[in-house]
Enzyme design. Structure first.
Site, mmCIF file in Angstrom:
data_model
loop_
_atom_site.group_PDB
_atom_site.id
_atom_site.type_symbol
_atom_site.label_atom_id
_atom_site.label_comp_id
_atom_site.label_asym_id
_atom_site.label_seq_id
_atom_site.Cartn_x
_atom_site.Cartn_y
_atom_site.Cartn_z
ATOM 1 N N HIS A 788 0.792 -1.221 -0.020
ATOM 2 C CA HIS A 788 0.154 0.015 0.133
ATOM 3 C C HIS A 788 1.139 1.447 -0.045
ATOM 4 C CE1 HIS A 788 -3.435 -2.426 0.823
ATOM 5 N NE2 HIS A 788 -2.691 -3.267 1.832
ATOM 6 N N THR A 789 1.173 1.815 -1.061
ATOM 7 C CA THR A 789 2.111 2.904 -1.433
ATOM 8 C C THR A 789 1.826 4.296 -0.519
ATOM 9 O OG1 THR A 789 1.229 3.635 -3.402
ATOM 10 C CG2 THR A 789 3.225 2.046 -3.511
ATOM 11 N N CYS A 790 0.561 4.140 -0.383
ATOM 12 C CA CYS A 790 -0.168 5.585 0.202
ATOM 13 C C CYS A 790 0.388 5.623 1.625
ATOM 14 C CB CYS A 790 -1.452 5.658 0.082
ATOM 15 S SG CYS A 790 -1.979 6.200 -1.641
ATOM 16 N N PHE A 791 0.290 4.221 2.067
ATOM 17 C CA PHE A 791 0.541 4.176 3.593
ATOM 18 C C PHE A 791 2.028 3.551 3.995
ATOM 19 C CE2 PHE A 791 -3.972 3.619 2.795
ATOM 20 C CZ PHE A 791 -4.452 4.774 3.558
#
EC number: 2.3.2.26
Length: 823
Positions: A788-791
């Site tokens: 999960h690149t956003c997190f």
């Protein structure tokens, strides 16, 4: 009599066995008393030694799970079989003090290992797993309680893997070669495997027939890809790990060549070739050897808008005085034209012009009344100026040349001596960049030339007294009256109220702190397009009024100082601690803006607007060539036209690429024009513009900021493990860190990009990631990791072995670092 003799023999044998037993017993007792200290003896008794009921390193064995020789890159394992002195299996789950050390003999590089007790019938086997990336000879030391096991240390040789075309390169590469008709030219190829090992022991080096060369002529028949008659031979040298490709062309002209290995192009295997006759070669040599004199060629200029080599055009870009400095593109020809026209004139027929080639510039001029020169275009002699070779023009039937430097609109010229003109330019370029277009060769040339520029300036010490609590202001004040000569000196930094002498430490700390003060967004000199602290920094178009433009000059001088210090080498090497946007780096070397810069510089804008425009029909969109500008409160402040009459010009499917490039020009360059000009003014005082121009924007970042090495210890210290069973935390995570420790910097960067979306860390390393790098225990087994690149989350499943972790992680980061497995 027979029984008597037999009894005597049995007695003698029994006597000898008794003596042997007594000697062995005595030896064990002496060993127990003399060599076993209290800690190692533990709860052992002399009775255990008499019975041989103790772990004996010399009785243990090592078995290998592979057959020599073996290639690098695979998960390797060997087994340590533990035995008592009396030959009985020793249970491996008991604490035995097993220590395994693996290191590369020549490079002195330690290899991380994992240990696992195998649940075999006797449970006396420990499996040791590891992975090596560098080929060569390794020493494997296995110890128990400080004593070597069996025949330890062992020596194993790991061979390089098969040739990987994307890693294989031509030595001293040029994008264009100038050859003589009928004369052979040898290209040196360095075959490499996936981990950049030379293939000296690989069968692929001897497989010379796998190297192929395709050549076709550039011109009117280019689309048909006509093959050209040439001679080629391939030989190899196993000692130097090189392949030699000998090439001879028998026809004059311009060609495009591609070298492949097993039908896959090698890393820098595509290049152009200009083949000259013997007489033409002599003319070119004479042109290049004529120092400081412009050689001219008669040509015909076609309308730049008719050029098909580029799908888009930008409006005229008028270079400021700071972008012209110092003495690179404008030299001896400056006095002969009253003005310079950057806007291509609309012409219906070719215009007769003269092309001048000097060591530093390529200019196109027109003569009025046959005596008054009028400069139409000027291009720098640098790698950024590209030539395209076309067929005869429709009017004069002369060979055509398209010149594009990425700044001005491309220029199409037809010339009777086109090949001589192009060869003169290429040979001058090769002299300017030191004879090679590979990055490391260009760095060596850059640093050598930069030292030459400052050679007459003393590198004596100059004291810089600054305040740690007001670092930027005190540094500006301390250097306010510094000349270029002062900036070239060795800074001796003194922090106020501190007694430390500067033997290099305070100076390095000052560079680190001042870079943070200048390029961190808290200073508001530079800003990010998004709120993420992983985003790249760009000159701030909305800087506060109290931040004067002089501060950008200071920032430019600081970057120039770092580049100069690095050119001196050794302890002087100094990197710029910043992560600049690609568009800002492109402006430093004078490149034109392109909408693709949004992808790295402002990814949210790229995904929301740019991709929408690219992927949708614009016929029903009410979009014009203008940009709405809002104030801080979110209210519309003004509408900026991207071109004259832009507010009334609709964006269509035909012109949307043109619109996006104008938008990039405005958002990335025009809004920060003054800031960039002052930054360049300071930078070019120490580093000539022509030296920077030999790099592209990606190479410039490597030159200024380095590779940004990823520290595994820093990674491990700041990674947060969330959830997971005992098996996940105690086994899978131990395997994971062992695999991570064995990765190359390139693979670590891919892992970072797979998880965070960026291959680079913020200046503070993993500690500065927000949110922190998290390793989540995924509720799956033996599947590929996801992210999960956003997190900044890496979702890691459970696995059964080190080899499985290694295989799955390698597959994820190699196939999925740009989308596969990413959420």
């Amino acid at each position: 009599m027979f029984y008597v003799i037999g009894g005597i023999i049995v007695s003698v044998v029994a006597f000898f066995f008794t003596i042997k037993f007594l000697f062995e017993l005595a030896a064990r007792v002496v060993s127990f008393l003399q060599n076993e200290d209290r800690e190692r003896r533990g709860d052992r008794t002399i009775y255990d030694y008499v019975r041989g009921n103790y772990l004996d390193p010399r009785s243990c064995k090592v078995s290998w799970d592979w057959k020599d020789p073996y290639e690098v890159g695979h998960s390797m394992a060997f087994r340590v079989h533990l035995f008592y002195k009396n030959g009985q299996p020793f249970p491996a789950h008991r604490p035995v003090g097993l220590r395994v050390h693996i290191s590369h003999v020549e490079l002195a590089v330690d290899i991380p290992v994992t240990q696992e007790v195998l649940q075999e019938p006797n449970s006396n086997v420990v499996k040791v797993a590891f992975t090596v990336r560098k080929a060569g000879r390794y020493e494997i030391t296995v110890k128990l309680g400080g004593l070597n096991v069996a025949y330890s240390p062992y020596y194993k040789i790991f061979q390089p893997g098969m040739v990987v075309p994307s890693k294989t390169k031509i030595v001293c590469h040029f994008s264009t070669l100038v050859l003589t008709c009928g004369q052979p030219h040898t290209l040196q190829i360095v075959p490499r495997d996936e981990y950049d090992n030379p293939t000296n022991n690989s069968m692929s080096l001897r497989d010379e027939h796998s190297y192929s060369l395709a050549i076709h002529e550039l011109g009117p028949q280019e689309e048909e890809n006509n093959e050209v008659s040439f001679e080629k031979s391939v030989t190899s040298n196993r000692q130097t790990c090189q392949v030699f490709l000998r090439l001879t062309l028998h026809s004059r002209g311009c060609f495009h060549a591609c070298i492949s290995y097993q039908n896959q192009p090698i890393n820098n295997g595509e290049f152009d070739i200009i083949v000259l006759s013997e007489n033409e070669k002599n003319i070119v040599e004479r042109n290049v050897s004529t120092s400081g004199v412009s050689i001219y060629f008669e040509a015909y200029l076609y309308n730049a808008n008719n050029c098909t080599s580029t799908p888009w055009h930008l409006p005229p870009m008028h270079m400021s005085s700071s972008q012209r400095r110092p003495s690179t593109a404008i030299e001896e020809d400056d006095e002969d034209s009253p003005s310079e026209c950057h806007t291509p004139e609309k012409v219906k027929k070719p215009k007769k012009v003269y092309c001048y080639v000097s060591p530093k510039q390529f200019s196109v001029k027109e003569f009025y009344l046959k005596i008054i020169p009028w400069r139409l275009y000027t291009f720098r002699v640098c790698p950024g100026t590209k030539f395209s070779y076309l067929g005869p023009d429709p009017v004069h039937k002369l060979l055509t040349l398209v010149v594009d430097d990425g700044i001005q609109p491309p220029v199409e010229l037809s010339c009777k001596e086109r090949n001589i003109l192009a060869a003169t330019f290429i040979r001058s370029l090769h002299k300017n960049i030191g004879g090679s277009e590979t990055f490391q060769d260009k760095v060596n040339f850059f640093q050598r030339e930069l030292r030459q520029v400052h050679m007459k300036r003393p590198h004596s010490k100059v004291t810089l007294k600054v305040s740690r609590h007001a670092l930027l202001e005190s540094s500006l004040k301390a250097t306010r009256n510094f000349s270029i000569s002062d900036w070239s000196k060795n800074f001796e930094v003194v922090f106020q109220d501190e007694e430390a002498l500067d033997w290099g430490g305070p100076r390095r700390e000052w560079f680190e702190l001042i870079c943070k003060a200048l390029f961190d967004t808290t200073s508001q000199l530079f800003a990010r397009f998004t709120d993420s602290n992983q985003a790249l920094v760009h000159p701030n178009p909305n800087r506060p009024a109290h931040l004067r433009l002089k501060m950008y000059e200071f920032a430019g001088r600081l970057v120039g100082k770092c580049l100069y210090e690095s050119s001196l080498g050794g302890a002087y090497k100094q990197l710029v601690r910043a992560r600049f946007t690609r568009s800002f780096l492109a402006q430093i070397i004078g490149l034109r803006m392109h909408y693709k810069y949004f992808e790295t510089d402002d990814p949210e804008f790229y995904k929301s607007k740019v991709c929408f425009i690219l992927n949708n029909d614009m016929s029903e969109m009410e979009l014009v060539f203008a940009e709405e500008k809002y104030n801080k409160s979110g209210q519309l402040d003004k509408i900026v036209e991207l071109m004259t009459g832009g507010a009334q010009t609709p964006v269509t499917n035909a012109n949307k690429i043109f619109y996006l490039n104008l938008l990039a020009q405005y958002r990335l360059a025009s809004q920060v024009k003054e800031e960039v000009e002052h930054f360049l003014k300071g930078l070019n005082e120490l580093v000539p513009e022509n030296l920077l121009a030999i790099f592209d924007e990606n190479e410039l970042e490597l030159l200024m900021c380095g590779t940004g090495d990823i520290n595994v210890s820093d990674f491990k210290a700041h990674a947060v493990v969330v959830g997971g069973s005992w098996h996940f935390r105690e086994k899978v995570m131990r395997w994971f860190w062992a695999v991570v420790s064995s990765l190359t910097q390139e693979e670590l960067a891919r892992l970072l990009q797979f998880t965070t979306g960026s291959s680079q860390l913020p200046p503070g390393g993993f500690a500065a990631l927000c949110p922190s790098f998290q390793i989540i225990a995924a509720p799956t087994h033996s599947t590929l990791p996801t992210a999960h690149t956003c997190f900044n989350q890496l979702c890691l499943p459970t696995y059964d072995s080190y080899e499985e972790v290694h295989r799955m992680l390698q597959l994820a980061i190699s196939e999925g670092c740009e989308g596969f497995g990413m959420l």
